[in-house]
Design a protein around this motif. Structure first.
Motif, PDB file in Angstrom:
ATOM      1  N   ALA A   1      65.328  36.511  29.404  1.00  0.00           N
ATOM      2  CA  ALA A   1      66.374  37.314  28.767  1.00  0.00           C
ATOM      3  C   ALA A   1      67.704  36.568  28.718  1.00  0.00           C
ATOM      4  N   ILE A   2      68.142  35.992  29.838  1.00  0.00           N
ATOM      5  CA  ILE A   2      69.448  35.309  29.808  1.00  0.00           C
ATOM      6  C   ILE A   2      69.395  34.073  28.922  1.00  0.00           C
ATOM      7  N   THR A   3      68.264  33.391  28.895  1.00  0.00           N
ATOM      8  CA  THR A   3      68.156  32.199  28.041  1.00  0.00           C
ATOM      9  C   THR A   3      68.228  32.601  26.577  1.00  0.00           C
ATOM     10  N   GLU A   4      67.527  33.650  26.207  1.00  0.00           N
ATOM     11  CA  GLU A   4      67.573  34.116  24.818  1.00  0.00           C
ATOM     12  C   GLU A   4      68.971  34.628  24.468  1.00  0.00           C
ATOM     13  N   GLN A   5      69.643  35.307  25.411  1.00  0.00           N
ATOM     14  CA  GLN A   5      71.018  35.761  25.172  1.00  0.00           C
ATOM     15  C   GLN A   5      71.945  34.571  24.969  1.00  0.00           C
ATOM     16  N   ALA A   6      71.750  33.528  25.764  1.00  0.00           N
ATOM     17  CA  ALA A   6      72.586  32.328  25.646  1.00  0.00           C
ATOM     18  C   ALA A   6      72.409  31.675  24.277  1.00  0.00           C
ATOM     19  N   ILE A   7      71.181  31.558  23.835  1.00  0.00           N
ATOM     20  CA  ILE A   7      70.910  30.948  22.531  1.00  0.00           C
ATOM     21  C   ILE A   7      71.529  31.792  21.416  1.00  0.00           C
TER      22      ILE A   7
END
Length: 142
Positions: free
Chosen positions: A87-93
């Motif tokens: 989730a945080i990686t997708e939010q960052a992208i």
């Protein structure tokens, strides 16, 4: 005051960086934020201080590294689940960051990596401590 850590990061565009960190779940502390800095809270004891280049330069005589070209540090962020890591990686992208490498799955540990708009690297991870202990014992690590 409890022990904690305040990581100071130089940023080119304070508003853009502040929005990025808010998008990935950091809370802005207005008490310690102004036109030169944003205090972004990860937890009660971990904060990232986003500093304009001019303000950051007041704390060091060294040149500011271009984090897109060089790496001086990588910041690991622990999570309760693999889903939280994703989730945080997708939010960052989605917020303007960049995925730094594909997911890594060791069975007992799962991690990903992303960079913020200024190239600062983060490695969100989840770890099963019991599984990690077993894996280390199997490999002969005390």
């Amino acid at each position: 005051m409890a022990k904690g850590i305040f990581v100071n990061l130089p940023v080119r565009d304070l508003a853009k960086s502040t929005a990025f960190y808010q998008a990935i779940g950091f809370r802005k502390n207005d008490l310690f934020s102004n036109e030169r800095a944003s205090a972004m809270e990860w937890s009660d004891t971990v904060s990232v201080m986003l500093l304009t280049h001019g303000f950051y330069s007041g704390f060091t005589s060294k040149p500011i590294a271009d984090s897109h070209a060089t790496s001086g540090a990588l910041y690991a962020l622990s999570f309760d689940s693999r889903d939280d890591v994703d989730a945080i990686t997708e939010q960052a992208i989605a917020a303007g960051g960049r995925e730094a490498h594909p997911p890594e799955d060791e069975g007992f540990m799962y991690s990903r990596a992303f960079e913020d708009p200024d190239g600062h690297g983060f490695g969100p991870f989840w770890m099963d401590m019991d599984g990690a202990k077993t894996a280390m014992q199997t490999q002969g690590v005390p």
